[in-house]
Design a protein around this motif. Structure first.
Motif, PDB file in Angstrom:
ATOM      1  N   ALA A   1     -85.343   4.856  -7.025  1.00 26.11           N
ATOM      2  CA  ALA A   1     -85.072   3.559  -5.755  1.00 26.11           C
ATOM      3  C   ALA A   1     -83.641   4.763  -4.531  1.00 26.11           C
ATOM      4  N   THR A   2     -83.369   5.631  -5.172  1.00 29.00           N
ATOM      5  CA  THR A   2     -82.233   5.892  -4.627  1.00 29.00           C
ATOM      6  C   THR A   2     -80.544   4.858  -4.514  1.00 29.00           C
ATOM      7  N   LEU A   3     -80.736   4.706  -5.801  1.00 27.17           N
ATOM      8  CA  LEU A   3     -79.722   3.589  -5.600  1.00 27.17           C
ATOM      9  C   LEU A   3     -78.564   4.672  -6.068  1.00 27.17           C
ATOM     10  N   SER A   4     -77.211   4.226  -5.406  1.00 32.12           N
ATOM     11  CA  SER A   4     -76.050   4.425  -5.947  1.00 32.12           C
ATOM     12  C   SER A   4     -75.484   4.268  -7.541  1.00 32.12           C
ATOM     13  N   SER A   5     -75.262   5.376  -8.352  1.00 30.81           N
ATOM     14  CA  SER A   5     -74.346   4.890  -9.480  1.00 30.81           C
ATOM     15  C   SER A   5     -73.826   3.370  -9.508  1.00 30.81           C
ATOM     16  N   ARG A   6     -72.589   2.769  -8.192  1.00 33.26           N
ATOM     17  CA  ARG A   6     -71.903   1.867  -8.290  1.00 33.26           C
ATOM     18  C   ARG A   6     -73.612   0.826  -8.284  1.00 33.26           C
ATOM     19  N   ALA A   7     -74.454   0.826  -7.507  1.00 35.89           N
ATOM     20  CA  ALA A   7     -75.396  -0.115  -7.667  1.00 35.89           C
ATOM     21  C   ALA A   7     -76.517  -0.629  -8.324  1.00 35.89           C
ATOM     22  N   ILE A   8     -76.070   0.523  -9.281  1.00 30.55           N
ATOM     23  CA  ILE A   8     -77.174   0.847 -11.047  1.00 30.55           C
ATOM     24  C   ILE A   8     -76.072  -0.162 -11.231  1.00 30.55           C
ATOM     25  N   TRP A   9     -74.803  -0.189 -11.515  1.00 29.69           N
ATOM     26  CA  TRP A   9     -73.938  -0.471 -12.373  1.00 29.69           C
ATOM     27  C   TRP A   9     -74.110  -2.135 -12.216  1.00 29.69           C
ATOM     28  N   LEU A  10     -73.970  -2.719 -10.930  1.00 29.19           N
ATOM     29  CA  LEU A  10     -74.709  -3.756 -10.045  1.00 29.19           C
ATOM     30  C   LEU A  10     -75.478  -4.698 -11.469  1.00 29.19           C
TER      31      LEU A  10
ATOM     32  N   GLN B   1     -75.363  11.101 -12.502  1.00 31.40           N
ATOM     33  CA  GLN B   1     -74.946  10.293 -11.462  1.00 31.40           C
ATOM     34  C   GLN B   1     -73.420  10.360 -10.278  1.00 31.40           C
ATOM     35  N   MET B   2     -72.959   9.518 -11.640  1.00 32.72           N
ATOM     36  CA  MET B   2     -71.128   9.165 -11.268  1.00 32.72           C
ATOM     37  C   MET B   2     -70.859   9.700 -11.122  1.00 32.72           C
ATOM     38  N   VAL B   3     -70.836  11.376 -11.963  1.00 32.06           N
ATOM     39  CA  VAL B   3     -70.204  12.648 -10.912  1.00 32.06           C
ATOM     40  C   VAL B   3     -70.604  12.829  -9.747  1.00 32.06           C
ATOM     41  N   ALA B   4     -72.098  13.177  -9.500  1.00 33.79           N
ATOM     42  CA  ALA B   4     -72.592  13.546  -8.328  1.00 33.79           C
ATOM     43  C   ALA B   4     -72.659  12.858  -7.467  1.00 33.79           C
ATOM     44  N   ASP B   5     -71.867  11.100  -7.367  1.00 31.70           N
ATOM     45  CA  ASP B   5     -72.007  10.757  -6.505  1.00 31.70           C
ATOM     46  C   ASP B   5     -70.636  10.224  -5.731  1.00 31.70           C
ATOM     47  N   GLY B   6     -69.314  11.184  -6.684  1.00 30.58           N
ATOM     48  CA  GLY B   6     -68.314  11.014  -6.785  1.00 30.58           C
ATOM     49  C   GLY B   6     -67.102   9.701  -7.331  1.00 30.58           C
TER      50      GLY B   6
ATOM     51  N   LEU C   1     -69.142  -4.301 -16.742  1.00 34.07           N
ATOM     52  CA  LEU C   1     -70.351  -3.852 -15.407  1.00 34.07           C
ATOM     53  C   LEU C   1     -70.970  -4.212 -14.150  1.00 34.07           C
ATOM     54  N   GLY C   2     -69.761  -5.222 -13.973  1.00 35.41           N
ATOM     55  CA  GLY C   2     -69.689  -5.591 -12.382  1.00 35.41           C
ATOM     56  C   GLY C   2     -68.504  -5.130 -11.484  1.00 35.41           C
ATOM     57  N   LEU C   3     -67.567  -4.630 -12.691  1.00 36.88           N
ATOM     58  CA  LEU C   3     -66.094  -4.413 -12.196  1.00 36.88           C
ATOM     59  C   LEU C   3     -66.479  -2.898 -11.175  1.00 36.88           C
ATOM     60  N   LEU C   4     -67.648  -2.394 -12.191  1.00 38.21           N
ATOM     61  CA  LEU C   4     -67.594  -0.909 -11.669  1.00 38.21           C
ATOM     62  C   LEU C   4     -68.703  -0.336 -10.588  1.00 38.21           C
ATOM     63  N   TRP C   5     -68.724  -1.760 -10.580  1.00 36.70           N
ATOM     64  CA  TRP C   5     -69.708  -1.756  -8.758  1.00 36.70           C
ATOM     65  C   TRP C   5     -68.339  -1.653  -7.693  1.00 36.70           C
ATOM     66  N   LEU C   6     -67.325  -2.146  -7.602  1.00 35.71           N
ATOM     67  CA  LEU C   6     -66.365  -1.927  -6.486  1.00 35.71           C
ATOM     68  C   LEU C   6     -65.763  -0.459  -6.543  1.00 35.71           C
ATOM     69  N   PRO C   7     -65.237  -0.106  -5.589  1.00 33.43           N
ATOM     70  CA  PRO C   7     -64.682   1.170  -5.170  1.00 33.43           C
ATOM     71  C   PRO C   7     -63.699   1.754  -5.932  1.00 33.43           C
ATOM     72  N   LEU C   8     -63.622   1.655  -7.935  1.00 35.80           N
ATOM     73  CA  LEU C   8     -62.547   1.908  -8.205  1.00 35.80           C
ATOM     74  C   LEU C   8     -61.601   3.395  -7.915  1.00 35.80           C
ATOM     75  N   PRO C   9     -60.814   3.482  -8.262  1.00 38.48           N
ATOM     76  CA  PRO C   9     -60.129   4.898  -8.485  1.00 38.48           C
ATOM     77  C   PRO C   9     -60.701   5.673  -9.545  1.00 38.48           C
ATOM     78  N   GLU C  10     -60.391   6.375 -10.100  1.00 32.92           N
ATOM     79  CA  GLU C  10     -60.783   7.811 -11.214  1.00 32.92           C
ATOM     80  C   GLU C  10     -60.133   5.812 -12.842  1.00 32.92           C
ATOM     81  N   GLY C  11     -58.656   6.231 -12.294  1.00 34.56           N
ATOM     82  CA  GLY C  11     -57.923   5.393 -13.465  1.00 34.56           C
ATOM     83  C   GLY C  11     -58.665   4.043 -13.851  1.00 34.56           C
ATOM     84  N   ALA C  12     -58.835   3.618 -12.652  1.00 31.29           N
ATOM     85  CA  ALA C  12     -59.460   2.250 -13.265  1.00 31.29           C
ATOM     86  C   ALA C  12     -60.859   2.218 -13.477  1.00 31.29           C
ATOM     87  N   VAL C  13     -61.362   3.213 -12.693  1.00 30.89           N
ATOM     88  CA  VAL C  13     -62.915   3.532 -14.098  1.00 30.89           C
ATOM     89  C   VAL C  13     -62.751   3.843 -15.384  1.00 30.89           C
TER      90      VAL C  13
END
Length: 388
Positions: free
Chosen positions: A154-163, A33-38, A86-98
């Motif tokens: 619940a159709t949550l985004s990958s970032r929301a699921i990380w949160l 899903q992380m790939v699908a959500d970009g 886990l909480g940090l991956l909720w943020l809109p991080l660039p790929e390198g930061a992920v």
């Protein structure tokens, strides 16, 4: 088992639910899903996985130098760092930061495993708590996978699921640390003699041989543990592939108790031999490309990989007096090397062949080699007449 011992085992298991089940293995279920959500690319996901495995190795080595920090304090550091990751991956991080965050989570997961093991088995003298301790990994995989499935529903985004994973992890961390603090207000259990039968039947499983076998086991299981949801993505129709990952985790929970019992009954060599051969069969099964083979693989590998840990880590504790280094930390580092090499080889073979089948066969072969080393070790021990 005294109430304090039960509480200690549960507290240590929850540390592994967070550090390993959530911090380390939730990525496997959420990766598609992380790939699908970009949130990450396919290539970036491979780098993130490698960074996590490298972090695991670094964390295992780092523990060797944390001699001035108590195991319980290390548990606190590990779960706190995991929840933060886990909480940090909720943020809109660039790929390198992920990728960097996944590496950081790998460090925390290794510290969690070594510290929780040391606290329960060494500090609390609760050797029979090992299966309950290591079942925490399987519980964490199952729980995180079902949280991810709930997020999908619940159709949550990958970032929301990380949160969501981070919030659940935070709640579990509060419970685990409170239980550890309460347990440490009581005296440790007296030295347990329940392993005497296993030790009498054990061979002189030297530290070097045990480290090599454990490293091969890390290489052998990791391709399945990294790519299983991707392998089954198109094989099971409308079934969410993350549920197969949940089966993987669910199989690990009772397996810790089963393999602990077999370890006590048979000794280290025979228990590891059977464990590794069953695991090899499970790793190879997906090459059949049948839905039943994927499910059987999830059950067999899930039902053995933590069994390997349940057998090997207490065995490492018994031979630790023969070496001058932190045996549990080096064992964990050896496992980490296997986990780093496995996906890298799988990626190279996939680029050349377009298939995971050769990688799975190679991984199964590594497990067979590890099993052969157990047989060889037993013969040496019997010939020398040296009990463990």
């Amino acid at each position: 088992m005294r109430q304090a011992e039960r509480m200690a085992a549960v507290a240590a298991a929850i540390v592994l639910v967070i550090g390993m089940g959530f911090g380390r293995f939730a990525f496997t279920g959420l990766y598609p899903q992380m790939v699908a959500d970009g949130q990450i690319s396919v290539g970036g996901g491979s780098y993130a996985a490698s960074a996590n495995y490298a972090g695991y190795l670094i964390g295992a080595l780092l523990v060797s130098f944390l001699t001035g920090i108590s195991a319980r304090r290390q548990c606190s550091i590990a779960v706190g760092a995991t929840v933060a990751a886990l909480g940090l991956l909720w943020l809109p991080l660039p790929e390198g930061a992920v990728i960097a965050v996944r590496g950081f989570a790998g460090v925390a997961s290794a510290i969690a495993l070594v510290a929780a093991s040391h606290w329960l088995i060494h500090d609390r003298q609760h050797h029979h708590g090992a299966p309950a301790l290591f079942s925490g990994v399987g519980i964490g995989i199952f729980l995180s996978a079902e949280i991810i499935a709930l997020g999908h529903f619940a159709t949550l985004s990958s970032r929301a699921i990380w949160l969501l994973l981070g919030l659940v992890g935070l709640g579990l961390a509060v419970v685990a640390l409170a239980m550890q603090a309460r347990t440490d207000r009581t005296k440790p259990a007296p030295a347990e003699r329940g392993h005497a039968g296993a030790q009498a039947r054990d061979i002189a499983f030297g530290p070097a041989r045990l480290i090599v076998v454990y490293g091969l086991a890390g290489f052998g299981y990791i391709i399945t543990a990294t790519y299983l949801p991707l392998l089954v993505q198109t094989a099971l129709g409308s079934v969410d592939p993350v549920h197969i990952w949940a089966v993987f985790g669910l199989g690990a929970v009772p397996s810790c108790f089963l393999w602990h019992a077999l370890h006590v009954r048979w000794g280290t060599s025979r228990a590891l031999l059977v464990n590794l051969l069953v695991q090899a069969a499970g790793v190879i099964l997906p090459v059949l490309h049948l839905p039943s083979a994927y499910i059987a693989s999830a059950l067999l590998v899930g039902g053995t990989f933590m069994g390997t840990v349940t057998i090997a880590m207490p065995a490492a504790r018994r031979v630790a007096g023969k070496v001058r280094f932190n045996m549990l930390a080096i064992m964990t580092a050896s496992y980490g090397v296997g986990q780093i090499v496995g996906p890298l080889i799988a990626a190279l073979i996939l680029a050349r062949t377009g298939s995971f089948d050769p990688s799975l066969m190679l991984a199964g072969g590594a497990l067979v080699v590890a099993a052969v080393l157990c047989v060889s070790g037993r013969r040496v021990g019997v010939a020398a007449g040296q009990p463990a």
